[in-house]
Design a protein around this motif. Structure first.
Motif, PDB file in Angstrom:
ATOM      1  N   TYR A 100       0.831  -1.207   0.000  1.00  0.00           N
ATOM      2  CA  TYR A 100       0.000   0.000   0.000  1.00  0.00           C
ATOM      3  C   TYR A 100       0.864   1.255   0.000  1.00  0.00           C
ATOM      4  O   TYR A 100       0.529   2.245  -0.628  1.00  0.00           O
ATOM      5  CB  TYR A 100      -0.919   0.015   1.223  1.00  0.00           C
ATOM      6  N   ASP A 111      -0.301  -6.053   4.197  1.00  0.00           N
ATOM      7  CA  ASP A 111       0.345  -4.776   3.897  1.00  0.00           C
ATOM      8  C   ASP A 111       0.403  -4.486   2.407  1.00  0.00           C
ATOM      9  O   ASP A 111       0.881  -3.427   2.008  1.00  0.00           O
ATOM     10  CB  ASP A 111       1.773  -4.752   4.454  1.00  0.00           C
ATOM     11  N   GLY A 113      -1.458  -4.125  -1.346  1.00  0.00           N
ATOM     12  CA  GLY A 113      -2.758  -3.797  -1.912  1.00  0.00           C
ATOM     13  C   GLY A 113      -2.934  -4.141  -3.369  1.00  0.00           C
ATOM     14  O   GLY A 113      -4.064  -4.177  -3.867  1.00  0.00           O
TER      15      GLY A 113
END
Length: 125
Positions: A100, A111, A113
């Protein structure tokens, strides 16, 4: 929008090698990280390794240390996972992913995305 495409999976005998590729596009900065993950049937997705533009290789999963190598290719935005001395327990769907934050490496799938579609690796005689 970040897009990731994996390739290079397949069927290999124990002790063999494969090289997975992750072609990445859509990053807005030259400073970014790519992680490799895998998920075997009935198991949780686990982090294998991660590499960032600024810090290089950040970690390897203990069970792949000395056998797998993550690297950035000469081609723009390509990350490789060289897998040697493959074992049946390496059988899984392998994914590359972008965090992300864009640049922070982590071993935790939560963590990340942006994910590729995955490529199947089967190690069997």
């Amino acid at each position: 929008q970040v897009q990731l495409v994996e390739s290079g999976g397949g069927l290999v005998q124990p002790g063999g090698s494969l090289r997975l590729s992750c072609a990445a596009s859509g990053f807005t900065s030259d400073d970014y990280a790519i992680g490799w993950f895998r998920q075997a049937p009935g198991k949780e997705r686990e982090g294998i390794s991660c590499i960032s533009s600024s810090d290089g290789v950040m970690y390897y999963l203990d069970s792949v240390k000395g056998r797998f190598t993550i690297s950035r290719g000469n081609a723009e935005n390509t990350v490789y996972l060289q897998m040697n001395s493959l074992k049946p327990e390496d059988t899984a769907v392998y994914y590359c992913a972008a965090p992300y934050t864009g640049y922070y490496c982590s071993a935790y799938p939560s963590d990340f995305g942006s994910w590729g579609q995955g490529t199947q690796v089967t190690v069997s005689s």
